[in-house]
Design a protein around this motif. Structure first.
Motif, mmCIF file in Angstrom:
data_model
loop_
_atom_site.group_PDB
_atom_site.id
_atom_site.type_symbol
_atom_site.label_atom_id
_atom_site.label_comp_id
_atom_site.label_asym_id
_atom_site.label_seq_id
_atom_site.Cartn_x
_atom_site.Cartn_y
_atom_site.Cartn_z
ATOM 1 N N UNK A 42 0.773 -1.192 -0.037
ATOM 2 C CA UNK A 42 0.005 0.163 0.169
ATOM 3 C C UNK A 42 0.866 1.211 0.032
ATOM 4 N N UNK A 43 0.464 2.447 -0.804
ATOM 5 C CA UNK A 43 -0.705 2.513 -1.648
ATOM 6 C C UNK A 43 -0.057 2.310 -3.258
ATOM 7 N N UNK A 44 0.498 1.415 -3.358
ATOM 8 C CA UNK A 44 0.831 1.234 -4.611
ATOM 9 C C UNK A 44 -0.488 0.633 -5.720
ATOM 10 N N UNK A 45 -0.864 1.118 -6.654
ATOM 11 C CA UNK A 45 -2.007 0.758 -7.249
ATOM 12 C C UNK A 45 -2.261 -0.876 -7.935
ATOM 13 N N UNK A 46 -0.898 -1.253 -7.918
ATOM 14 C CA UNK A 46 -1.007 -2.649 -8.368
ATOM 15 C C UNK A 46 -1.664 -3.556 -7.312
ATOM 16 N N UNK A 47 -1.362 -3.015 -6.126
ATOM 17 C CA UNK A 47 -1.991 -3.923 -4.977
ATOM 18 C C UNK A 47 -3.373 -4.113 -5.103
ATOM 19 N N UNK A 48 -3.964 -3.023 -5.180
ATOM 20 C CA UNK A 48 -5.389 -2.925 -5.341
ATOM 21 C C UNK A 48 -6.184 -3.573 -6.401
ATOM 22 N N UNK A 49 -5.481 -3.573 -7.682
ATOM 23 C CA UNK A 49 -5.763 -4.085 -8.917
ATOM 24 C C UNK A 49 -5.634 -5.612 -8.540
ATOM 25 N N UNK A 50 -4.714 -6.096 -7.989
ATOM 26 C CA UNK A 50 -4.408 -7.392 -7.687
ATOM 27 C C UNK A 50 -5.648 -8.123 -6.808
ATOM 28 N N UNK A 51 -6.027 -7.284 -5.925
ATOM 29 C CA UNK A 51 -7.154 -7.741 -4.948
ATOM 30 C C UNK A 51 -8.316 -7.731 -5.973
ATOM 31 N N UNK A 52 -8.728 -6.960 -6.709
ATOM 32 C CA UNK A 52 -9.849 -7.265 -7.579
ATOM 33 C C UNK A 52 -9.784 -8.538 -8.713
ATOM 34 N N UNK A 53 -8.566 -8.728 -9.052
ATOM 35 C CA UNK A 53 -8.439 -9.688 -9.851
ATOM 36 C C UNK A 53 -8.521 -11.201 -8.990
ATOM 37 N N UNK A 54 -7.970 -11.214 -8.040
ATOM 38 C CA UNK A 54 -8.011 -12.558 -7.290
ATOM 39 C C UNK A 54 -9.190 -12.628 -6.573
ATOM 40 N N UNK A 55 -9.932 -11.468 -5.856
ATOM 41 C CA UNK A 55 -11.308 -11.837 -5.636
ATOM 42 C C UNK A 55 -12.329 -11.793 -6.558
ATOM 43 N N UNK A 56 -12.069 -11.367 -7.686
ATOM 44 C CA UNK A 56 -13.340 -11.530 -8.588
ATOM 45 C C UNK A 56 -14.549 -10.590 -8.403
#
Length: 70
Positions: free
Chosen positions: A9-23
């Protein structure tokens, strides 16, 4: 955990990854943190967010519990 993703946090890639993994769609993700600079990128992505007040944790917990904070 963020350490496993290679991003922090707060790297945007982390938030993108959460979206991808969680669906989950961004509007269906709730992010709670006590650091506003970590909450901002999530909010910018359309997540539901809440900045937890560590100086008054009881009030923050009550607001979250009642849904008032969202």
């Amino acid at each position: 955990q963020s350490c496993e993703s290679g991003f922090v946090k707060p790297e945007k890639q982390l938030y993108e990854r959460v979206e991808k993994i969680s669906g989950y769609k961004p509007a269906n993700i709730l992010f709670i943190d006590d650091n506003a600079s970590f909450v901002a990128p999530a909010k910018d992505r359309g997540w539901k967010t809440y900045t937890f007040n560590t100086n008054d944790p009881d009030a923050s917990a009550t607001l979250l519990h009642t849904g008032f904070a969202l």
